[in-house]
Write an enzyme that holds these catalytic residues in place. Structure first.
Site, PDB file in Angstrom:
ATOM      1  N   GLU A  48       4.759   6.929 -12.130  1.00 44.60           N
ATOM      2  CA  GLU A  48       4.752   5.512 -11.751  1.00 44.60           C
ATOM      3  C   GLU A  48       5.944   4.813 -12.406  1.00 44.60           C
ATOM      4  O   GLU A  48       6.111   4.874 -13.624  1.00 44.60           O
ATOM      5  CB  GLU A  48       3.424   4.869 -12.190  1.00 44.60           C
ATOM      6  N   ARG A  70      -8.443  -6.962  -6.845  1.00 40.04           N
ATOM      7  CA  ARG A  70      -7.552  -5.788  -6.919  1.00 40.04           C
ATOM      8  C   ARG A  70      -7.590  -5.125  -8.294  1.00 40.04           C
ATOM      9  O   ARG A  70      -7.532  -3.905  -8.404  1.00 40.04           O
ATOM     10  CB  ARG A  70      -6.108  -6.204  -6.636  1.00 40.04           C
ATOM     11  N   TYR A 124     -12.483 -15.914   0.580  1.00 44.04           N
ATOM     12  CA  TYR A 124     -13.776 -15.268   0.334  1.00 44.04           C
ATOM     13  C   TYR A 124     -14.041 -15.259  -1.169  1.00 44.04           C
ATOM     14  O   TYR A 124     -13.107 -15.304  -1.976  1.00 44.04           O
ATOM     15  CB  TYR A 124     -13.826 -13.850   0.913  1.00 44.04           C
ATOM     16  N   ASP A 126       1.712   2.425   2.099  1.00 48.10           N
ATOM     17  CA  ASP A 126       2.760   1.506   2.567  1.00 48.10           C
ATOM     18  C   ASP A 126       4.107   2.213   2.755  1.00 48.10           C
ATOM     19  O   ASP A 126       4.941   1.756   3.523  1.00 48.10           O
ATOM     20  CB  ASP A 126       2.944   0.351   1.578  1.00 48.10           C
TER      21      ASP A 126
HETATM   22  C1  LIG Z   1      -1.227 -11.020   1.365  1.00 46.27           C
HETATM   23  C2  LIG Z   1      -1.723  -9.617   1.450  1.00 46.27           C
HETATM   24  C3  LIG Z   1      -3.080  -9.390   1.611  1.00 46.27           C
HETATM   25  C4  LIG Z   1      -3.568  -8.092   1.750  1.00 46.27           C
HETATM   26  N1  LIG Z   1      -4.898  -7.901   1.928  1.00 46.27           N
HETATM   27  C5  LIG Z   1      -5.361  -6.643   2.136  1.00 46.27           C
HETATM   28  C6  LIG Z   1      -6.751  -6.427   2.360  1.00 46.27           C
HETATM   29  O1  LIG Z   1      -7.566  -7.373   2.344  1.00 46.27           O
HETATM   30  N2  LIG Z   1      -7.187  -5.166   2.570  1.00 46.27           N
HETATM   31  C7  LIG Z   1      -6.323  -4.090   2.596  1.00 46.27           C
HETATM   32  O2  LIG Z   1      -6.764  -2.940   2.816  1.00 46.27           O
HETATM   33  N3  LIG Z   1      -4.991  -4.251   2.359  1.00 46.27           N
HETATM   34  C8  LIG Z   1      -4.504  -5.503   2.137  1.00 46.27           C
HETATM   35  N4  LIG Z   1      -3.173  -5.685   1.885  1.00 46.27           N
HETATM   36  C9  LIG Z   1      -2.266  -4.519   1.873  1.00 46.27           C
HETATM   37  C10 LIG Z   1      -2.332  -3.705   0.588  1.00 46.27           C
HETATM   38  O3  LIG Z   1      -2.160  -4.537  -0.534  1.00 46.27           O
HETATM   39  C11 LIG Z   1      -1.267  -2.617   0.567  1.00 46.27           C
HETATM   40  O4  LIG Z   1      -1.171  -2.015   1.825  1.00 46.27           O
HETATM   41  C12 LIG Z   1      -1.589  -1.533  -0.461  1.00 46.27           C
HETATM   42  O5  LIG Z   1      -1.707  -2.095  -1.741  1.00 46.27           O
HETATM   43  C13 LIG Z   1      -0.529  -0.431  -0.454  1.00 46.27           C
HETATM   44  O6  LIG Z   1      -0.808   0.505  -1.456  1.00 46.27           O
HETATM   45  P1  LIG Z   1       0.256   1.649  -1.807  1.00 46.27           P
HETATM   46  O7  LIG Z   1      -0.358   2.429  -2.909  1.00 46.27           O
HETATM   47  O8  LIG Z   1       0.681   2.359  -0.568  1.00 46.27           O
HETATM   48  O9  LIG Z   1       1.542   0.867  -2.297  1.00 46.27           O
HETATM   49  P2  LIG Z   1       1.770  -0.019  -3.615  1.00 46.27           P
HETATM   50  O10 LIG Z   1       0.521  -0.724  -3.987  1.00 46.27           O
HETATM   51  O11 LIG Z   1       2.971  -0.838  -3.352  1.00 46.27           O
HETATM   52  O12 LIG Z   1       2.067   1.047  -4.752  1.00 46.27           O
HETATM   53  C14 LIG Z   1       3.299   1.729  -4.827  1.00 46.27           C
HETATM   54  C15 LIG Z   1       3.542   2.080  -6.288  1.00 46.27           C
HETATM   55  O13 LIG Z   1       4.681   2.921  -6.360  1.00 46.27           O
HETATM   56  C16 LIG Z   1       5.467   2.538  -7.477  1.00 46.27           C
HETATM   57  N5  LIG Z   1       6.826   3.022  -7.227  1.00 46.27           N
HETATM   58  C17 LIG Z   1       7.768   2.479  -6.422  1.00 46.27           C
HETATM   59  N6  LIG Z   1       8.859   3.255  -6.405  1.00 46.27           N
HETATM   60  C18 LIG Z   1       8.608   4.324  -7.222  1.00 46.27           C
HETATM   61  C19 LIG Z   1       9.347   5.469  -7.592  1.00 46.27           C
HETATM   62  N7  LIG Z   1      10.592   5.711  -7.115  1.00 46.27           N
HETATM   63  N8  LIG Z   1       8.792   6.361  -8.444  1.00 46.27           N
HETATM   64  C20 LIG Z   1       7.524   6.151  -8.937  1.00 46.27           C
HETATM   65  N9  LIG Z   1       6.788   5.061  -8.621  1.00 46.27           N
HETATM   66  C21 LIG Z   1       7.322   4.179  -7.752  1.00 46.27           C
HETATM   67  C22 LIG Z   1       5.327   1.029  -7.514  1.00 46.27           C
HETATM   68  O14 LIG Z   1       5.638   0.522  -8.788  1.00 46.27           O
HETATM   69  C23 LIG Z   1       3.847   0.855  -7.151  1.00 46.27           C
HETATM   70  O15 LIG Z   1       3.014   0.881  -8.286  1.00 46.27           O
HETATM   71  C24 LIG Z   1      -2.666  -6.976   1.729  1.00 46.27           C
HETATM   72  C25 LIG Z   1      -1.296  -7.201   1.516  1.00 46.27           C
HETATM   73  C26 LIG Z   1      -0.822  -8.508   1.380  1.00 46.27           C
HETATM   74  C27 LIG Z   1       0.644  -8.728   1.174  1.00 46.27           C
END
Ligand SMILES: Cc1cc2nc3c(=O)[nH]c(=O)nc-3n(C[C@H](O)[C@H](O)[C@H](O)COP(=O)(O)OP(=O)(O)OC[C@H]3O[C@@H](n4cnc5c(N)ncnc54)[C@H](O)[C@@H]3O)c2cc1C
Length: 399
Positions: free
Chosen positions: A33, A106, A217, A297
């Site tokens: 991370e 979260r 909510y 994402d």
């Molecule tokens: C306003 C808003 C409301 C939302 N509401 C919802 C909801 O109600 N329900 C829902 O399901 N989703 C919701 N989402 C979407 C959700 O928050 C994201 O889709 C989700 O958190 C993505 O998770 P992830 O683990 O893919 O990415 P992230 O949470 O972005 O995690 C990626 C991680 O990788 C790390 N990283 C980056 N580059 C590197 C690297 N090179 N090497 C090592 N680590 C690295 C980062 O630091 C981070 O910790 C919402 C989003 C927004 C903007």
């Protein structure tokens, strides 16, 4: 024989869930991370049944349930006067879709994931360590890790890019750019005591207005209220950044001036806003290249209008565990992951975009939308989400 070894870039909701899913089927997992400290924004998350079912299987839900809330309904309201356009009862959510519909903080979800990860001897988590390079190596992937000035090389049987919206791993696989969606999300959590009583119901509320919508909510047993206001905005963030920044309440006050008083009172109750420019990408043609796979994402960033970004990341994690448990090569397993997940994730990405257009209609088009919503009735409202929420649909990938 040594267990297979996965290197995961990123310990967000997606990376942590994937680590658990792989550990459960006998993998050794090294999670890297980039951030020095794992923090989650003080905001809420809707966790639909397609995701909560997987968290239950991974042993996470039991750590989360004490802090989660099951909303009684999703209420869709008209911005102008607060009139209810549709009510989707959620009392039978678990019976209908196979798992609970939850709203969580979260930070509580992250804590539950970390607690479960800490119990798995086969997972190591290193913070302040970024995946900074990778290349195929004999029978696996050589991954470069940057820890401050130090660079390490780690050998993995596969690399999972769970590194989020601005994914480094994705950048190496696809030459596509992030772009601003034309919308910003304003988020706040408000102590319930400051919120108008009518707005403290155990419901998810979705208000529809011209060029804006509002979601709120309760969280943590109703002690706080999570608010997200989404507005069309002519705003030009630096394309490479898309970071959040403090939001100016006067802006929202002006944008919501024609909204019902209860909605305006709710917005006024917030002490601080955080504004997020919402970024978008076109769906990717592939999630996998050899022994490298994207998830969450990094694979399918989506606008939050179906509240599915984290849920889809959790679905990815569940499928990665399934396909990599089978007696097939890792390459074949990762291709099976892509085959199962890409069409569904892309559909959710597309429908999330479409939802934004529908939510933000004005004039006669909004009138027609509202009439259609009113005509639906609770059963048809529920049925509209079966393809997305139903645990069996999500698993069989029939949609
Ligand atoms: C306003 C808003 C409301 C939302 N509401 C919802 C909801 O109600 N329900 C829902 O399901 N989703 C919701 N989402 C979407 C959700 O928050 C994201 O889709 C989700 O958190 C993505 O998770 P992830 O683990 O893919 O990415 P992230 O949470 O972005 O995690 C990626 C991680 O990788 C790390 N990283 C980056 N580059 C590197 C690297 N090179 N090497 C090592 N680590 C690295 C980062 O630091 C981070 O910790 C919402 C989003 C927004 C903007």
């Amino acid at each position: 024989m040594n267990p297979p070894h996965a290197v995961i870039a990123g310990a967000g909701i997606g990376g942590l869930s994937t680590a658990l899913s792989l550990a459960r089927v006998g993998w050794r997992v090294s999670l890297y991370e980039k951030a020095k400290v794992l923090e989650e924004s003080g905001a809420g998350l809707q966790l639909s049944p397609n995701a909560s079912a997987i968290l239950r299987n991974l042993g996470v839900l039991e750590h989360l349930t004490p802090f989660a809330l099951c909303p009684e309904a999703i209420r869709i309201r008209r911005a102008r006067d607060g009139a209810t356009l549709a009510l989707m009862p959620l009392e039978s959510a678990e019976k209908r879709w196979g798992a609970p519909y939850l709203v969580v903080h979260r930070a509580d979800l992250q804590r539950a994931l970390l607690e479960t990860v800490a119990r798995e001897g086969s997972i190591t988590l290193q913070t302040g360590a970024a995946v900074a390079g990778f290349a195929p190596s004999s029978g696996g992937v050589a991954v470069a890790i940057a820890q401050g000035a130090v660079r390490l090389k780690v050998a993995g049987d596969c690399l999972i890019g769970a590194d989020g919206l601005r994914s480094y791993v994705r950048q190496r696989l696809h030459a596509d750019a992030l772009r601003f969606s034309g919308r910003t999300a304003w988020r706040a959590t408000i102590e319930a005591a400051r919120v108008p009583v009518a707005m403290r119901r155990k419901e998810t509320n979705l208000w529809l207005g011209r060029k804006a919508h509002l979601v709120h909510y309760p969280l943590r047993g109703g002690a706080i209220v999570n608010v997200v206001a989404i507005v069309d905005e002519d705003f030009h963030p630096d394309e490479k950044e898309f970071w959040s920044s403090p939001g100016e309440p006067g802006f929202l006050e002006a944008r919501f001036v024609r909204w019902d008083k209860t909605a305006r009172d709710l917005l006024r109750a917030a002490l601080a806003w955080q504004k997020w420019p919402l970024a978008d990408r076109n769906p990717a043609a592939s999630f996998v290249a050899g022994r490298v796979a994207l998830m969450g994402d990094a694979a399918h960033p989506m606008l939050p209008f179906l509240a599915q970004g984290a849920a889809q990341a959790i679905e990815d994690a569940g499928v990665l565990g399934e396909v990599l448990a089978r007696g097939q090569t890792i390459e074949a397993g990762l291709l099976a992951y892509q085959e199962k997940r890409l069409p569904r994730a892309v559909r959710v990405q597309r429908e999330s975009r479409q939802q934004a257009t529908i939510y933000h209609l004005g004039g006669p088009a909004a009138f027609l939308r509202d009439a259609a919503l009113r005509a639906l009735g609770p059963e048809k409202m529920l049925a509209r989400y079966d393809w997305l929420y139903d645990v069996h649909h999500a698993k069989s990938h029939q949609f």
